[in-house]
Each structure stands twice: as structure tokens, then as C-alpha cells.
Motif scaffolding. Structure first.
Motif, short mmCIF file in Angstrom:
data_model
loop_
_atom_site.label_atom_id
_atom_site.label_comp_id
_atom_site.label_asym_id
_atom_site.label_seq_id
_atom_site.Cartn_x
_atom_site.Cartn_y
_atom_site.Cartn_z
N MET A 1 2.28 8.61 5.26
CA MET A 1 2.25 7.29 5.81
C MET A 1 1.12 6.45 5.63
N THR A 2 0.96 5.22 5.99
CA THR A 2 -0.15 4.32 5.62
C THR A 2 -0.61 3.73 6.85
N ILE A 17 -0.40 2.30 12.60
CA ILE A 17 0.63 2.87 11.44
C ILE A 17 1.48 1.59 10.93
N SER A 46 -4.06 6.40 3.76
CA SER A 46 -2.59 7.20 3.66
C SER A 46 -2.83 8.57 3.79
#
Length: 71
Positions: A1-2, A17, A46
Motif C-alpha cells: 500500500m501507499t 492511505i 509504501s
């Protein structure tokens, strides 16, 4: 995820997020790469989700990389 760093505390950083507006990510110091410093506000990072809590929409994240804001 970033996500984007939206808060800093001595124990880690809070992330907005990407693509999930109701969730907040928490990356604790213990879940950051060895020797890493807390990323600055606005930095995009990330990582991998390794835990979550339904009651407060918070996920725990292990950081793997970061890039400057605006990139």
C-alpha cells in the motif's frame, strides 16, 4: 500500500492511505527499515499491511520505501 504522512509522533507516523479515505495507517518505529528516520509530513511512503482494527479503521504498516511529497 501507499500513503501520505499526515502525523508524526515519537513512536511512529500516521498515514492517509491512498484510495481508502476512511482508513488511517500507523507505521511504528519498530516497523520501519533499520536505521530509518521518521518521514516528514507530506512524504509519500509504501509498505505492507500486517494488522488492522475494525473499530477505528486503523491499519498497522511495515514501511518499505518513501518518496518526497508531490512525486
Amino acid at each position: 500500500m501507499t500513503g501520505e504522512v499526515v502525523g508524526r509522533q515519537p513512536f511512529g507516523v500516521f498515514l492517509r492511505i491512498t484510495g481508502v479515505p476512511d482508513a488511517i495507517g500507523l507505521a511504528e518505529i519498530t516497523a520501519m527499515p533499520h536505521g530509518a528516520q521518521l518521514p516528514q509530513l507530506g512524504t509519500h511512503v509504501s509498505g505492507e499491511v500486517f494488522g488492522h482494527a475494525h473499530h477505528n479503521h486503523q491499519v498497522r504498516i511495515s514501511l518499505s520505501g518513501r518518496r518526497p511529497a508531490g512525486t
